[in-house]
Design a protein around this motif. Structure first.
Motif, PDB file in Angstrom:
ATOM      1  N   PRO A   1     -79.576 -33.844  24.418  1.00  0.00           N
ATOM      2  CA  PRO A   1     -80.593 -34.887  24.146  1.00  0.00           C
ATOM      3  C   PRO A   1     -82.014 -34.383  24.343  1.00  0.00           C
ATOM      4  CG  PRO A   1     -78.770 -35.802  25.395  1.00  0.00           C
ATOM      5  CD  PRO A   1     -78.572 -34.324  25.377  1.00  0.00           C
ATOM      6  N   GLU A   2     -82.240 -33.650  25.447  1.00  0.00           N
ATOM      7  CA  GLU A   2     -83.579 -33.138  25.697  1.00  0.00           C
ATOM      8  C   GLU A   2     -83.996 -32.126  24.636  1.00  0.00           C
ATOM      9  OE1 GLU A   2     -81.849 -34.699  29.419  1.00  0.00           O
ATOM     10  OE2 GLU A   2     -81.159 -33.268  27.888  1.00  0.00           O
ATOM     11  N   LEU A   3     -83.043 -31.313  24.195  1.00  0.00           N
ATOM     12  CA  LEU A   3     -83.347 -30.317  23.168  1.00  0.00           C
ATOM     13  C   LEU A   3     -83.706 -30.991  21.849  1.00  0.00           C
ATOM     14  CD1 LEU A   3     -83.380 -27.235  22.623  1.00  0.00           C
ATOM     15  CD2 LEU A   3     -80.999 -27.433  21.901  1.00  0.00           C
ATOM     16  N   LEU A   4     -82.950 -32.029  21.484  1.00  0.00           N
ATOM     17  CA  LEU A   4     -83.234 -32.743  20.244  1.00  0.00           C
ATOM     18  C   LEU A   4     -84.586 -33.446  20.305  1.00  0.00           C
ATOM     19  CD1 LEU A   4     -79.704 -34.249  19.502  1.00  0.00           C
ATOM     20  CD2 LEU A   4     -80.898 -32.506  18.154  1.00  0.00           C
ATOM     21  N   ILE A   5     -84.875 -34.031  21.438  1.00  0.00           N
ATOM     22  CA  ILE A   5     -86.171 -34.727  21.586  1.00  0.00           C
ATOM     23  C   ILE A   5     -87.315 -33.740  21.426  1.00  0.00           C
ATOM     24  CG2 ILE A   5     -87.651 -35.901  23.254  1.00  0.00           C
ATOM     25  CD1 ILE A   5     -85.125 -37.276  24.333  1.00  0.00           C
ATOM     26  N   ALA A   6     -87.188 -32.563  22.058  1.00  0.00           N
ATOM     27  CA  ALA A   6     -88.256 -31.568  21.959  1.00  0.00           C
ATOM     28  C   ALA A   6     -88.417 -31.096  20.515  1.00  0.00           C
ATOM     29  CB  ALA A   6     -87.945 -30.392  22.881  1.00  0.00           C
ATOM     30  N   ALA A   7     -87.324 -30.842  19.815  1.00  0.00           N
ATOM     31  CA  ALA A   7     -87.412 -30.372  18.432  1.00  0.00           C
ATOM     32  C   ALA A   7     -88.007 -31.441  17.529  1.00  0.00           C
ATOM     33  CB  ALA A   7     -86.026 -29.959  17.941  1.00  0.00           C
ATOM     34  N   GLU A   8     -87.610 -32.692  17.738  1.00  0.00           N
ATOM     35  CA  GLU A   8     -88.158 -33.766  16.914  1.00  0.00           C
ATOM     36  C   GLU A   8     -89.641 -33.973  17.188  1.00  0.00           C
ATOM     37  OE1 GLU A   8     -85.572 -36.952  17.831  1.00  0.00           O
ATOM     38  OE2 GLU A   8     -84.003 -36.359  16.404  1.00  0.00           O
ATOM     39  N   SER A   9     -90.054 -33.794  18.442  1.00  0.00           N
ATOM     40  CA  SER A   9     -91.481 -33.905  18.764  1.00  0.00           C
ATOM     41  C   SER A   9     -92.263 -32.796  18.074  1.00  0.00           C
ATOM     42  CB  SER A   9     -91.680 -33.828  20.281  1.00  0.00           C
ATOM     43  OG  SER A   9     -91.016 -34.908  20.919  1.00  0.00           O
ATOM     44  N   ALA A  10     -91.680 -31.577  18.083  1.00  0.00           N
ATOM     45  CA  ALA A  10     -92.346 -30.466  17.394  1.00  0.00           C
ATOM     46  C   ALA A  10     -92.412 -30.733  15.892  1.00  0.00           C
ATOM     47  CB  ALA A  10     -91.607 -29.165  17.681  1.00  0.00           C
ATOM     48  N   LEU A  11     -91.354 -31.373  15.341  1.00  0.00           N
ATOM     49  CA  LEU A  11     -91.348 -31.719  13.918  1.00  0.00           C
ATOM     50  C   LEU A  11     -92.477 -32.695  13.595  1.00  0.00           C
ATOM     51  CD1 LEU A  11     -90.098 -31.748  11.070  1.00  0.00           C
ATOM     52  CD2 LEU A  11     -88.514 -33.504  11.902  1.00  0.00           C
ATOM     53  N   ARG A  12     -92.653 -33.682  14.441  1.00  0.00           N
ATOM     54  CA  ARG A  12     -93.717 -34.665  14.196  1.00  0.00           C
ATOM     55  C   ARG A  12     -95.090 -34.000  14.247  1.00  0.00           C
ATOM     56  NH1 ARG A  12     -90.146 -38.051  17.103  1.00  0.00           N
ATOM     57  NH2 ARG A  12     -91.169 -37.528  19.091  1.00  0.00           N
ATOM     58  N   GLN A  13     -95.239 -33.022  15.134  1.00  0.00           N
ATOM     59  CA  GLN A  13     -96.509 -32.296  15.171  1.00  0.00           C
ATOM     60  C   GLN A  13     -96.738 -31.539  13.870  1.00  0.00           C
ATOM     61  OE1 GLN A  13     -96.768 -29.751  18.593  1.00  0.00           O
ATOM     62  NE2 GLN A  13     -96.494 -31.417  20.076  1.00  0.00           N
ATOM     63  N   ALA A  14     -95.680 -30.925  13.347  1.00  0.00           N
ATOM     64  CA  ALA A  14     -95.812 -30.182  12.086  1.00  0.00           C
ATOM     65  C   ALA A  14     -96.113 -31.131  10.938  1.00  0.00           C
ATOM     66  CB  ALA A  14     -94.539 -29.398  11.806  1.00  0.00           C
ATOM     67  N   GLN A  15     -95.521 -32.346  10.972  1.00  0.00           N
ATOM     68  CA  GLN A  15     -95.730 -33.309   9.897  1.00  0.00           C
ATOM     69  C   GLN A  15     -97.132 -33.904   9.907  1.00  0.00           C
ATOM     70  OE1 GLN A  15     -92.429 -35.907  10.754  1.00  0.00           O
ATOM     71  NE2 GLN A  15     -91.152 -35.015   9.113  1.00  0.00           N
ATOM     72  N   SER A  16     -97.858 -33.682  10.985  1.00  0.00           N
ATOM     73  CA  SER A  16     -99.243 -34.165  11.019  1.00  0.00           C
ATOM     74  C   SER A  16    -100.141 -33.345  10.106  1.00  0.00           C
ATOM     75  CB  SER A  16     -99.778 -34.118  12.466  1.00  0.00           C
ATOM     76  OG  SER A  16     -99.812 -32.770  12.930  1.00  0.00           O
ATOM     77  N   GLN A  17     -99.636 -32.204   9.688  1.00  0.00           N
ATOM     78  CA  GLN A  17    -100.378 -31.362   8.746  1.00  0.00           C
ATOM     79  C   GLN A  17     -99.790 -31.567   7.342  1.00  0.00           C
ATOM     80  OE1 GLN A  17    -103.004 -29.572   9.877  1.00  0.00           O
ATOM     81  NE2 GLN A  17    -102.549 -30.379  11.935  1.00  0.00           N
ATOM     82  N   SER A  18    -100.620 -31.506   6.341  1.00  0.00           N
ATOM     83  CA  SER A  18    -100.164 -31.753   4.975  1.00  0.00           C
ATOM     84  C   SER A  18     -99.383 -30.560   4.410  1.00  0.00           C
ATOM     85  CB  SER A  18    -101.363 -32.062   4.066  1.00  0.00           C
ATOM     86  OG  SER A  18    -102.281 -30.972   4.089  1.00  0.00           O
ATOM     87  N   GLU A  19     -99.767 -29.350   4.832  1.00  0.00           N
ATOM     88  CA  GLU A  19     -99.085 -28.183   4.298  1.00  0.00           C
ATOM     89  C   GLU A  19     -97.804 -27.905   5.073  1.00  0.00           C
ATOM     90  OE1 GLU A  19    -101.792 -26.755   7.551  1.00  0.00           O
ATOM     91  OE2 GLU A  19    -101.960 -28.130   5.832  1.00  0.00           O
ATOM     92  N   SER A  20     -96.959 -27.101   4.435  1.00  0.00           N
ATOM     93  CA  SER A  20     -95.700 -26.728   5.087  1.00  0.00           C
ATOM     94  C   SER A  20     -95.981 -25.892   6.317  1.00  0.00           C
ATOM     95  CB  SER A  20     -94.814 -25.930   4.122  1.00  0.00           C
ATOM     96  OG  SER A  20     -94.470 -26.710   2.995  1.00  0.00           O
ATOM     97  N   GLY A  21     -95.105 -26.043   7.311  1.00  0.00           N
ATOM     98  CA  GLY A  21     -95.288 -25.255   8.521  1.00  0.00           C
ATOM     99  C   GLY A  21     -94.262 -25.603   9.567  1.00  0.00           C
ATOM    100  N   CYS A  22     -94.297 -24.826  10.626  1.00  0.00           N
ATOM    101  CA  CYS A  22     -93.319 -24.989  11.707  1.00  0.00           C
ATOM    102  C   CYS A  22     -94.068 -24.987  13.031  1.00  0.00           C
ATOM    103  CB  CYS A  22     -92.301 -23.852  11.656  1.00  0.00           C
ATOM    104  SG  CYS A  22     -90.934 -24.052  12.813  1.00  0.00           S
ATOM    105  N   ARG A  23     -93.656 -25.869  13.956  1.00  0.00           N
ATOM    106  CA  ARG A  23     -94.268 -25.953  15.275  1.00  0.00           C
ATOM    107  C   ARG A  23     -93.199 -25.713  16.335  1.00  0.00           C
ATOM    108  NH1 ARG A  23     -97.799 -25.579  12.373  1.00  0.00           N
ATOM    109  NH2 ARG A  23     -99.721 -26.802  12.165  1.00  0.00           N
ATOM    110  N   LEU A  24     -93.651 -25.145  17.452  1.00  0.00           N
ATOM    111  CA  LEU A  24     -92.758 -24.837  18.563  1.00  0.00           C
ATOM    112  C   LEU A  24     -93.159 -25.659  19.768  1.00  0.00           C
ATOM    113  CD1 LEU A  24     -90.579 -22.969  19.925  1.00  0.00           C
ATOM    114  CD2 LEU A  24     -92.464 -21.422  20.496  1.00  0.00           C
TER     115      LEU A  24
END
Length: 669
Positions: free
Chosen positions: A387-410
């Motif tokens: 659960p903690e791992l999924l939450i962290a990955a989803e939070s990183a995904l939301r950070q990446a989605q704040s940008q219009s261009e493609s990208g990956c956040r850690l």
């Protein structure tokens, strides 16, 4: 090696049907010929004896008449001259002329001279030598008797020639008769050899062999029945295999992309992250396609499904480049991927490259829509679960989605020391050079063996000895595969395991080969050379090949399995269930066992779909003579369920923790 479904009972010293028929008919033929020869011999002996007696009587009559008429029998000198003339012909043993008182007036006698026949035959034949008698008279006066015994030399010679001719003719007739019988039986019983080969093939679960219908009416009926049975068994097996494959796809694969379903991915992720036995560092990636809903509306659902399937091929290619990596589809256009044994420093550029490939494929299809691909990375840390791992990955995904261009956040949910790729390269090469790989053994127990305490065999794991402790294989094997060092590690492991088996041949061991090792021809050559040199010791070794290696390197894996079969080394399909391979390889390869992956056994007491799947696997494997083992058993409830499903053995922390092998015995490095 797989055990036959039908066990053919061979006994040492037992006759084949052809030999039995040849023996019986040959004995009968010889007995008939011997009886015939004996009867013929008896007849000829009787004939020769009668001829001998007749000859003696003729001689006696002739001498008696001569002494009665031509010569005065009262004159001893004349009588002696006549008897000498008759005797000198050589055809008589004795010729004697006796008066009334039995006194010999004149006579000659000799012994049995050497006849033209072997002495043993003369002793065996033992022809009678009857005495022929004739009266000698002068007018009305009776002067005496003439006694004549014929010489049997010619009789023995004739009888010997007749006997030789009878024996030779019997031998020739017997030989010709047996040769004709052998040829007839060979042609008649030839379908039985094909039936035997077909039965052996069915015993090995090979159903393709068919017999040409030929022979007698009874054999044709048996042949037709065997061919029909093979056809039905083949259909049954294929039907079972297709059913199991469909069940596996239904329960574990996304129907659109072929990637792992949400449930299957979460189950496997739970094993990788939370299982005490396999837990190791790794990185989770969640990525999502932007504007996919608009793409579906504008292009249609079928086009959207085709796009997802095309992107899944890119993802599968990426996971194939990273050992033990696996991916799945969560929902819609959201995907998830896990990289075991990888640091976040290495994972970030790899995942950015993957997202760039997906973005190129997505943009090319979605044009003129402005689309992007966003991803979130989260590494595992001590104390954090799924659960903690999924939450962290989803939070990183939301950070990446704040940008219009493609990208990956850690996003780092905590701190944890992880080695990068180059640091792992140095560590592994140093461990190889200094032989720091230690052997650890874990028992594989049967359901009954847990009570009796005797394992079926021990699974071998390698660990790296460091100053901070031993590094588990789950930590370094994925990186060793990625860096191309797994074959060198497996070579060292094989040598140490064979050395251990030489000292403890009563303890069978099982090893698991890396995927890269399986496809490496040089490694295969070295492995087979080591096993040949080990001789009978190698037969106590079980070699594990992962189902994923069979899927990705089918030809190389098939070649290796066949070579191991030739050396009588048992082969186990490792991590069964996660390779996504059709069950056809169970038909084409001779296997000893399947080892179910941890993701299916973990929590199986609460997972009805996995129980049904495993029960089906056990049934079809057992019908092929293949054993089924389970791995990752960590609770008593899991083991009870597996035993009820009919597995042959299992391993896991509940059944026995890994322990180090005795280092002082491993002298064969």
């Amino acid at each position: 090696m797989s055990r036959p479904l039908v066990c053919l009972n061979y006994q040492r010293g037992s006759f084949s049907l052809r030999a039995l028929l040849l023996l019986f008919t040959g004995v009968l033929l010889v007995a008939v010929l011997l009886a015939s020869m004996s009867a013929s011999y008896g007849y000829f002996r009787q004939y020769v004896s009668s001829q001998l007696a007749g000859h003696a009587q003729d001689g006696a009559t002739a001498v008696g008449l001569s002494l009665s008429n031509a010569i005065d029998g009262r004159d001893p000198v004349a009588s002696s001259s006549l008897i000498d003339a008759v005797f000198d012909s050589g055809r008589y043993l004795s010729v004697e002329y006796l008066d009334h008182s039995g006194v010999v007036v004149a006579g000659r006698r000799t012994g049995l001279r050497k006849a033209d026949a072997p002495a043993w035959f003369i002793h065996f034949a033992d022809l009678p030598t009857p005495v022929a008698t004739a009266q000698v008279v002068r007018g009305w006066q009776r002067l005496g008797l003439v006694n004549v015994v014929s010489h049997p030399g010619r009789a023995y010679r004739d009888l010997w020639r007749i006997a030789v001719a009878l024996v030779l003719s019997a031998a020739v007739i017997s030989g010709i008769g047996l040769l004709c019988l052998w040829f007839l039986l060979r042609q008649t019983l030839q379908p039985l050899n094909a039936l035997e080969r077909q039965a052996e093939a069915i015993g090995r679960r090979e159903f393709r062999q068919r017999i040409r219908v030929a022979g007698t009416r009874e054999l044709r009926q048996v042949t037709v029945a065997m061919n029909t049975m093979a056809d039905q068994l083949e259909k049954l097996f294929y039907g079972q295999a297709r059913l199991i494959q469909k069940l596996r796809k239904f329960n574990n694969e996304d129907p659109v992309t072929g990637l792992a379903s949400l449930t299957a991915f979460d189950q496997r992720l739970k094993v990788e992250v939370q299982s005490e036995e396999r837990a190791a560092p790794g990185v989770l990636l969640i990525f999502q396609l932007s504007q996919f809903a608009k793409f579906n509306m504008s292009r249609g659902r079928q086009e959207g499904d085709r796009l997802l399937a095309r992107l899944a091929k890119i993802i599968e290619h990426f996971t194939s480049q990273h050992a033990d990596a696996f991916a799945g589809r969560r929902m819609g256009a959201s995907f998830v991927l896990y990289l075991p044994g990888v640091s976040s420093d290495d994972a970030l550029p790899w995942c950015q490259s993957l997202l760039a490939d997906i973005d190129d494929a997505y943009s090319a299809v979605a044009n003129p829509l402005a689309v992007a691909v966003h991803g979130g990375l989260a590494p595992t840390v001590d104390g954090a679960g799924v659960p903690e791992l999924l939450i962290a990955a989803e939070s990183a995904l939301r950070q990446a989605q704040s940008q219009s261009e493609s990208g990956c956040r850690l996003l780092m949910p905590g701190s944890g020391a992880q080695l990068g790729a180059e640091a792992w390269r140095v560590t592994l090469q140093e461990a190889l050079a200094l032989k720091r790989f230690a052997l650890w053994l874990q028992p594989v127990m049967s359901c009954a063996g847990l009570v009796h305490g005797k394992p079926l065999y021990h699974q071998v794991f390698s660990r790296i000895n460091t100053a901070d402790g031993a590094l588990k294989a789950a930590l370094f094997v994925p990186m060793a595969e990625h860096l191309g060092l797994i074959a060198a590690i497996d070579r060292q492991l094989i040598r140490r395991v064979l050395a251990h088996l030489r000292l403890r041949p009563q303890m069978p061991l099982a090893i698991s080969l890396g995927n890269a090792s399986v496809k490496d021809p040089k490694f295969q050559q070295d492995l087979l050379a080591e096993l040949k040199a080990a001789g009978a010791v190698a037969r106590n070794l079980w070699v594990g090949i992962s189902e994923l290696a069979i899927h990705r390197h089918r030809e190389a894996a098939t070649r290796l399995v066949q070579s191991l079969n030739d050396l009588q080394v048992s082969v186990v399909v490792d991590r069964f269930g996660v390779g996504g391979v059709p069950f056809s390889y169970l038909k084409n390869l001779r296997l000893e066992a399947l080892r179910i992956d941890n993701s299916f056994t973990h929590g199986i007491d609460e997972h009805g779909d996995n129980r049904f799947f495993l029960k089906s696997v056990v049934d079809i494997a057992h019908s092929r003579g293949v054993k089924v083992f389970a791995s990752g058993v960590e609770t008593v409830e899991e083991f009870k369920v597996l035993c009820n499903l009919g597995i042959d053995g299992a391993m896991g922390y509940h059944l026995g923790r890994p322990f180090t092998a005795d280092n002082h015995q491993l002298t064969g490095e």
